[in-house]
Write a protein that holds these residues in place. Sequence first.
Motif, PDB file in Angstrom:
ATOM      1  N   ILE A  20       2.698   8.633  -2.132  1.00 11.10           N
ATOM      2  CA  ILE A  20       1.540   8.851  -1.267  1.00 11.10           C
ATOM      3  C   ILE A  20       1.618   7.957  -0.030  1.00 11.10           C
ATOM      4  CG2 ILE A  20      -0.971   8.563  -1.125  1.00 11.10           C
ATOM      5  CD1 ILE A  20      -1.078   9.509  -4.041  1.00 11.10           C
ATOM      6  N   GLY A  21       2.027   6.722  -0.210  1.00 16.23           N
ATOM      7  CA  GLY A  21       2.167   5.813   0.933  1.00 16.23           C
ATOM      8  C   GLY A  21       3.226   6.272   1.915  1.00 16.23           C
ATOM      9  N   LEU A  22       4.353   6.742   1.412  1.00 20.08           N
ATOM     10  CA  LEU A  22       5.431   7.195   2.291  1.00 20.08           C
ATOM     11  C   LEU A  22       5.023   8.449   3.059  1.00 20.08           C
ATOM     12  CD1 LEU A  22       8.275   6.272   2.999  1.00 20.08           C
ATOM     13  CD2 LEU A  22       9.142   7.862   1.306  1.00 20.08           C
ATOM     14  N   VAL A  23       4.332   9.353   2.399  1.00 18.77           N
ATOM     15  CA  VAL A  23       3.836  10.553   3.083  1.00 18.77           C
ATOM     16  C   VAL A  23       2.815  10.173   4.153  1.00 18.77           C
ATOM     17  CG1 VAL A  23       2.486  12.663   2.759  1.00 18.77           C
ATOM     18  CG2 VAL A  23       4.371  12.141   1.222  1.00 18.77           C
ATOM     19  N   ALA A  24       1.953   9.204   3.859  1.00 20.80           N
ATOM     20  CA  ALA A  24       0.960   8.760   4.841  1.00 20.80           C
ATOM     21  C   ALA A  24       1.623   8.127   6.061  1.00 20.80           C
ATOM     22  CB  ALA A  24      -0.008   7.777   4.194  1.00 20.80           C
ATOM     23  N   VAL A  25       2.641   7.307   5.847  1.00 21.56           N
ATOM     24  CA  VAL A  25       3.344   6.678   6.966  1.00 21.56           C
ATOM     25  C   VAL A  25       4.070   7.731   7.800  1.00 21.56           C
ATOM     26  CG1 VAL A  25       5.246   5.106   7.544  1.00 21.56           C
ATOM     27  CG2 VAL A  25       3.543   4.434   5.864  1.00 21.56           C
ATOM     28  N   PHE A  26       4.697   8.710   7.149  1.00 20.79           N
ATOM     29  CA  PHE A  26       5.374   9.774   7.888  1.00 20.79           C
ATOM     30  C   PHE A  26       4.363  10.601   8.681  1.00 20.79           C
ATOM     31  CE2 PHE A  26       7.496  13.867   8.434  1.00 20.79           C
ATOM     32  CZ  PHE A  26       8.703  13.449   8.951  1.00 20.79           C
ATOM     33  N   THR A  27       3.193  10.853   8.087  1.00 26.32           N
ATOM     34  CA  THR A  27       2.149  11.594   8.792  1.00 26.32           C
ATOM     35  C   THR A  27       1.666  10.825  10.018  1.00 26.32           C
ATOM     36  OG1 THR A  27       1.457  12.600   6.720  1.00 26.32           O
ATOM     37  CG2 THR A  27      -0.119  12.656   8.526  1.00 26.32           C
ATOM     38  N   LEU A  28       1.524   9.524   9.907  1.00 28.56           N
ATOM     39  CA  LEU A  28       1.156   8.718  11.072  1.00 28.56           C
ATOM     40  C   LEU A  28       2.216   8.822  12.162  1.00 28.56           C
ATOM     41  CD1 LEU A  28      -0.297   5.477   9.452  1.00 28.56           C
ATOM     42  CD2 LEU A  28      -1.523   7.219  10.756  1.00 28.56           C
ATOM     43  N   GLY A  29       3.476   8.883  11.775  1.00 27.42           N
ATOM     44  CA  GLY A  29       4.542   9.057  12.758  1.00 27.42           C
ATOM     45  C   GLY A  29       4.452  10.401  13.456  1.00 27.42           C
ATOM     46  N   ILE A  30       4.160  11.451  12.708  1.00 24.62           N
ATOM     47  CA  ILE A  30       4.008  12.784  13.301  1.00 24.62           C
ATOM     48  C   ILE A  30       2.825  12.799  14.262  1.00 24.62           C
ATOM     49  CG2 ILE A  30       3.449  15.200  12.797  1.00 24.62           C
ATOM     50  CD1 ILE A  30       6.258  14.555  12.050  1.00 24.62           C
ATOM     51  N   CYS A  62       6.966   3.869  12.346  1.00 27.68           N
ATOM     52  CA  CYS A  62       6.669   4.578  11.087  1.00 27.68           C
ATOM     53  C   CYS A  62       7.893   5.338  10.590  1.00 27.68           C
ATOM     54  CB  CYS A  62       5.503   5.540  11.290  1.00 27.68           C
ATOM     55  SG  CYS A  62       3.902   4.738  11.471  1.00 27.68           S
ATOM     56  N   PHE A  63       8.597   6.005  11.508  1.00 28.73           N
ATOM     57  CA  PHE A  63       9.796   6.735  11.109  1.00 28.73           C
ATOM     58  C   PHE A  63      10.885   5.777  10.625  1.00 28.73           C
ATOM     59  CE2 PHE A  63       8.426  10.199  14.232  1.00 28.73           C
ATOM     60  CZ  PHE A  63       7.786  10.909  13.229  1.00 28.73           C
ATOM     61  N   ALA A  64      11.000   4.612  11.264  1.00 25.25           N
ATOM     62  CA  ALA A  64      11.982   3.622  10.821  1.00 25.25           C
ATOM     63  C   ALA A  64      11.636   3.099   9.424  1.00 25.25           C
ATOM     64  CB  ALA A  64      12.054   2.472  11.822  1.00 25.25           C
ATOM     65  N   LEU A  65      10.342   2.909   9.165  1.00 27.19           N
ATOM     66  CA  LEU A  65       9.911   2.465   7.846  1.00 27.19           C
ATOM     67  C   LEU A  65      10.231   3.521   6.789  1.00 27.19           C
ATOM     68  CD1 LEU A  65       8.451   0.228   6.261  1.00 27.19           C
ATOM     69  CD2 LEU A  65       6.317   1.432   6.752  1.00 27.19           C
ATOM     70  N   CYS A  66      10.035   4.788   7.130  1.00 27.32           N
ATOM     71  CA  CYS A  66      10.377   5.871   6.196  1.00 27.32           C
ATOM     72  C   CYS A  66      11.879   5.900   5.925  1.00 27.32           C
ATOM     73  CB  CYS A  66       9.923   7.218   6.756  1.00 27.32           C
ATOM     74  SG  CYS A  66       8.150   7.473   6.693  1.00 27.32           S
ATOM     75  N   ALA A  67      12.669   5.752   6.979  1.00 28.80           N
ATOM     76  CA  ALA A  67      14.125   5.753   6.808  1.00 28.80           C
ATOM     77  C   ALA A  67      14.571   4.565   5.961  1.00 28.80           C
ATOM     78  CB  ALA A  67      14.811   5.729   8.170  1.00 28.80           C
ATOM     79  N   ALA A  68      13.941   3.412   6.170  1.00 26.86           N
ATOM     80  CA  ALA A  68      14.282   2.234   5.364  1.00 26.86           C
ATOM     81  C   ALA A  68      13.924   2.445   3.897  1.00 26.86           C
ATOM     82  CB  ALA A  68      13.570   1.004   5.918  1.00 26.86           C
ATOM     83  N   ALA A  69      12.785   3.067   3.634  1.00 34.36           N
ATOM     84  CA  ALA A  69      12.381   3.327   2.247  1.00 34.36           C
ATOM     85  C   ALA A  69      13.336   4.306   1.575  1.00 34.36           C
ATOM     86  CB  ALA A  69      10.949   3.866   2.209  1.00 34.36           C
ATOM     87  N   VAL A  70      13.743   5.334   2.298  1.00 34.30           N
ATOM     88  CA  VAL A  70      14.701   6.294   1.739  1.00 34.30           C
ATOM     89  C   VAL A  70      16.049   5.618   1.497  1.00 34.30           C
ATOM     90  CG1 VAL A  70      16.011   8.386   2.248  1.00 34.30           C
ATOM     91  CG2 VAL A  70      13.558   8.321   2.678  1.00 34.30           C
ATOM     92  N   GLY A  71      16.494   4.812   2.454  1.00 38.52           N
ATOM     93  CA  GLY A  71      17.754   4.085   2.286  1.00 38.52           C
ATOM     94  C   GLY A  71      17.708   3.136   1.097  1.00 38.52           C
ATOM     95  N   TYR A  72      16.578   2.455   0.914  1.00 38.68           N
ATOM     96  CA  TYR A  72      16.435   1.553  -0.227  1.00 38.68           C
ATOM     97  C   TYR A  72      16.442   2.335  -1.539  1.00 38.68           C
ATOM     98  CZ  TYR A  72      14.589  -2.101  -3.257  1.00 38.68           C
ATOM     99  OH  TYR A  72      14.411  -3.010  -4.276  1.00 38.68           O
ATOM    100  N   GLY A  73      15.831   3.497  -1.552  1.00 42.73           N
ATOM    101  CA  GLY A  73      15.847   4.331  -2.751  1.00 42.73           C
ATOM    102  C   GLY A  73      17.254   4.776  -3.101  1.00 42.73           C
ATOM    103  N   ILE A  74      18.017   5.168  -2.087  1.00 47.02           N
ATOM    104  CA  ILE A  74      19.407   5.564  -2.323  1.00 47.02           C
ATOM    105  C   ILE A  74      20.208   4.366  -2.823  1.00 47.02           C
ATOM    106  CG2 ILE A  74      21.521   6.344  -1.179  1.00 47.02           C
ATOM    107  CD1 ILE A  74      19.712   8.136   0.555  1.00 47.02           C
ATOM    108  N   TYR A  75      19.960   3.189  -2.249  1.00 47.70           N
ATOM    109  CA  TYR A  75      20.644   1.983  -2.700  1.00 47.70           C
ATOM    110  C   TYR A  75      20.340   1.706  -4.183  1.00 47.70           C
ATOM    111  CZ  TYR A  75      21.433  -2.992  -3.425  1.00 47.70           C
ATOM    112  OH  TYR A  75      21.827  -4.194  -3.938  1.00 47.70           O
TER     113      TYR A  75
END
Length: 79
Positions: A20-30, A62-75
């Motif tokens: 929910i937090g990641l979707v909210a941050v991405f929505t703020l970026g949009i 916000c988009f950078a934070l989303c990319a960092a979260a996705v990268g951390y998940g992949i890590y």
Amino acid sequence: MNIDWAALGQVFGVSLVVTIGLVAVFTLGIVGTSRKPGSATATATAPAAGPTVLARSGAYACFALCAAAVGYGIYLIVA
């Protein structure tokens, strides 16, 4: 087979909150990069105003934070 229900519930709760937090941050970026609606007198020759520099910078953060979260998940999956 023994299931640790407390650990399963904890994983479910954390993943729900993070999703929910990641979707909210991405929505703020949009929203930060979207065009703002013009006034009622706006015509085809006068386009609606674009986002300000501050809004665009916040959106990119916000988009950078989303990319960092996705990268951390992949890590976490790979490691």
